[in-house]
Design an enzyme around this catalytic site. Structure first.
Site, PDB file in Angstrom:
ATOM      1  N   ASP A 142       6.306  -8.104  10.759  1.00 16.45           N
ATOM      2  CA  ASP A 142       7.206  -7.354   9.859  1.00 16.45           C
ATOM      3  C   ASP A 142       7.872  -6.195  10.587  1.00 16.45           C
ATOM      4  O   ASP A 142       7.824  -5.033  10.151  1.00 16.45           O
ATOM      5  CB  ASP A 142       6.431  -6.842   8.628  1.00 16.45           C
ATOM      6  CG  ASP A 142       7.372  -6.394   7.497  1.00 16.45           C
ATOM      7  OD1 ASP A 142       6.918  -5.641   6.614  1.00 16.45           O
ATOM      8  OD2 ASP A 142       8.569  -6.765   7.527  1.00 16.45           O
TER       9      ASP A 142
ATOM     10  N   GLY B 112       0.812  -1.209   0.000  1.00 20.35           N
ATOM     11  CA  GLY B 112       0.000   0.000   0.000  1.00 20.35           C
ATOM     12  C   GLY B 112       0.845   1.259   0.000  1.00 20.35           C
ATOM     13  O   GLY B 112       2.025   1.216   0.348  1.00 20.35           O
TER      14      GLY B 112
ATOM     15  N   VAL C 234       1.026   5.318   1.353  1.00 18.16           N
ATOM     16  CA  VAL C 234       0.540   6.096   2.490  1.00 18.16           C
ATOM     17  C   VAL C 234       0.632   7.588   2.159  1.00 18.16           C
ATOM     18  O   VAL C 234       1.677   8.059   1.695  1.00 18.16           O
ATOM     19  CB  VAL C 234       1.365   5.779   3.754  1.00 18.16           C
ATOM     20  CG1 VAL C 234       0.827   6.550   4.944  1.00 18.16           C
ATOM     21  CG2 VAL C 234       1.337   4.285   4.046  1.00 18.16           C
TER      22      VAL C 234
HETATM   23  C1  LIG Z   1      -2.736   1.410  12.634  1.00 17.72           C
HETATM   24  N1  LIG Z   1      -2.447   0.984  11.250  1.00 17.72           N
HETATM   25  C2  LIG Z   1      -3.336   1.100  10.225  1.00 17.72           C
HETATM   26  C3  LIG Z   1      -2.701   0.643   9.064  1.00 17.72           C
HETATM   27  C4  LIG Z   1      -1.378   0.133   9.402  1.00 17.72           C
HETATM   28  O1  LIG Z   1      -1.332  -1.258   9.217  1.00 17.72           O
HETATM   29  C5  LIG Z   1      -0.293   0.755   8.652  1.00 17.72           C
HETATM   30  C6  LIG Z   1       0.630   1.256   8.122  1.00 17.72           C
HETATM   31  C7  LIG Z   1       1.753   1.926   7.527  1.00 17.72           C
HETATM   32  C8  LIG Z   1       2.670   1.223   6.760  1.00 17.72           C
HETATM   33  C9  LIG Z   1       3.750   1.921   6.253  1.00 17.72           C
HETATM   34  N2  LIG Z   1       3.939   3.246   6.473  1.00 17.72           N
HETATM   35  C10 LIG Z   1       3.040   3.925   7.198  1.00 17.72           C
HETATM   36  N3  LIG Z   1       3.235   5.294   7.477  1.00 17.72           N
HETATM   37  N4  LIG Z   1       2.348   5.928   8.230  1.00 17.72           N
HETATM   38  C11 LIG Z   1       2.764   7.190   8.408  1.00 17.72           C
HETATM   39  C12 LIG Z   1       2.004   8.128   9.260  1.00 17.72           C
HETATM   40  N5  LIG Z   1       0.984   7.599   9.916  1.00 17.72           N
HETATM   41  O2  LIG Z   1       2.355   9.324   9.379  1.00 17.72           O
HETATM   42  C13 LIG Z   1       3.980   7.381   7.694  1.00 17.72           C
HETATM   43  C14 LIG Z   1       4.838   8.463   7.532  1.00 17.72           C
HETATM   44  C15 LIG Z   1       5.991   8.255   6.746  1.00 17.72           C
HETATM   45  F1  LIG Z   1       6.834   9.281   6.569  1.00 17.72           F
HETATM   46  C16 LIG Z   1       6.271   7.016   6.167  1.00 17.72           C
HETATM   47  C17 LIG Z   1       5.411   5.930   6.331  1.00 17.72           C
HETATM   48  C18 LIG Z   1       4.261   6.122   7.100  1.00 17.72           C
HETATM   49  C19 LIG Z   1       1.918   3.294   7.753  1.00 17.72           C
HETATM   50  C20 LIG Z   1      -1.260   0.474  10.851  1.00 17.72           C
HETATM   51  O3  LIG Z   1      -0.294   0.293  11.537  1.00 17.72           O
END
Ligand SMILES: CN1C=C[C@@](O)(C#Cc2ccnc(-n3nc(C(N)=O)c4cc(F)ccc43)c2)C1=O
Length: 348
Positions: free
Chosen positions: A190, A87, A89
């Site tokens: 992971d 996916g 993000v």
């Molecule tokens: C609770 N929950 C819901 C969906 C989940 O399975 C996920 C994920 C995921 C995977 C990779 N990367 C990011 N990712 N998220 C952010 C952010 N929230 O700001 C982000 C910010 C970045 F700079 C890079 C990757 C990022 C988030 C999960 O755990």
């Protein structure tokens, strides 16, 4: 309530949820998400293409007339933040409330209900909060808290490698998340720097990406990894027992957390400096990559990594045991001293 009542209740509930986006509870989302994968069979009729259903878990994301559609009710507010398991993000903004958070878009055929059912009911300071999820046609969008500091993987790329005290502190926070998840029979699957996200000032870390997660039965007998539904994590961080097709349990996350520790300390993943692909044969056959521990590390840091990289999972430390050792090592190296002067360190 016995399980059969609960089951019929869930069936009734899912029927009520189909085709609607509501403000609801984590369990509502977990039930609905289970219908998304099988619902994605080849019959993509017109109704399916436009279908919009889901559960939002915070009132900061507002469905309108039981709908929550991209570009209509929410928009991606700038480029890609990162890519998770299957996916991409993005940063997003709710058009009604102006609330900003992060959104991960996954194609339905790559979606695993466990990504939501494992983290939906989880509230812990070191686990990324879930804000909800909606299905729109062939896409599932998962909403979550925005972490301004980006990922630990991006930080290592930017800095080259991390000082020992910082690496120990992030390992300790990751082990706090794993201790909680394992106590609730959730295997992450992971653990790596890309899946540890940071607060704006980089002092707080949260574990994310449940795309490889599983609810393990406490008896641990049923080896879910071999049921065909298992999607292996990152090759350089895979525990030997997974590769050997042996009994797997929470200890695979511990092995991965210490592979992540080597990545933080060196600036590159373990194994790749000494071996070519396919790495998994080496991981199964060779001794643990202890020679990759930087010689400058404090003996107590060596002890942490050594007990997390035990090839025999029964001898490998648990999350609780490893976190204790990590906290001791952090004290031994004098606690968190290094500043974020942000100078680049050439990977070792
Ligand atoms: C609770 N929950 C819901 C969906 C989940 O399975 C996920 C994920 C995921 C995977 C990779 N990367 C990011 N990712 N998220 C952010 C952010 N929230 O700001 C982000 C910010 C970045 F700079 C890079 C990757 C990022 C988030 C999960 O755990």
């Amino acid at each position: 309530k016995n399980t059969s009542d609960t089951f019929s209740m869930d069936e009734f509930l899912v029927d009520a949820l189909k085709g609607n986006v509501i403000l609801g509870e984590p369990r509502n989302l977990a039930c609905l998400a289970k219908t998304w994968k099988d619902g994605s069979s080849s019959k993509v009729c017109l109704k399916e293409i436009n279908e919009n259903e889901g559960v939002l878990l915070t009132e900061k994301l507002k469905a309108v007339d039981y709908e929550y559609r991209e570009e209509v009710h929410w928009t991606k507010s700038q480029g890609l933040l990162g890519t998770g398991s299957f996916g991409e993000v993005y940063k997003m903004e709710d058009k009604q409330t102006g609330f900003q958070c992060a959104a991960k878009k996954v194609q339905v055929e790559h979606f695993r209900a466990e990504e939501l059912s494992t983290c939906a009911g989880v509230t812990h300071a070191k686990v990324l909060p879930l804000y909800g999820a909606v299905k729109e046609g062939q896409w599932v969008t998962i909403f979550m808290k925005l972490m301004e500091g980006g990922s630990l993987g991006q930080l290592v790329k930017q800095c080259g490698y991390l000082p020992e005290d910082r690496a120990l502190d992030y390992l300790s926070q990751t082990l706090e998340a794993l201790e909680y998840l394992h106590t609730h029979n959730i295997l992450h699957g992971d653990v790596k720097a890309d899946n540890v996200l940071l607060s704006g000032d980089r002092s707080h870390a949260v574990l994310c990406d449940f795309g490889h997660a599983a609810q393990l039965h406490p008896d641990g007998i049923r080896n879910y990894l071999m049921t065909g539904d298992y999607v292996p994590g990152t090759e350089t961080h895979l525990a030997p027992e997974i590769i050997m097709g042996k009994h797997c349990d929470f200890k695979i996350d511990i092995w991965s957390s210490c592979c992540m520790m080597l990545h933080l300390l060196n600036g590159y993943h373990p194994w790749i400096k000494y071996y070519n692909h396919p790495l998994c044969l080496k991981i199964a056959k060779e001794l643990p990559p202890l020679r990759e521990i930087p010689p400058s590390c404090h003996p107590s840091t060596v002890r942490v990594i050594t007990s997390g990289l035990e090839k025999d999972p029964t001898k490998r430390a648990s999350a609780a045991e490893l976190r204790k050792k990590t906290c001791i090592a952090l004290k031994q190296v004098g606690g968190l001293q290094s500043s974020w002067s942000g100078e680049y360190r050439e990977p070792r």
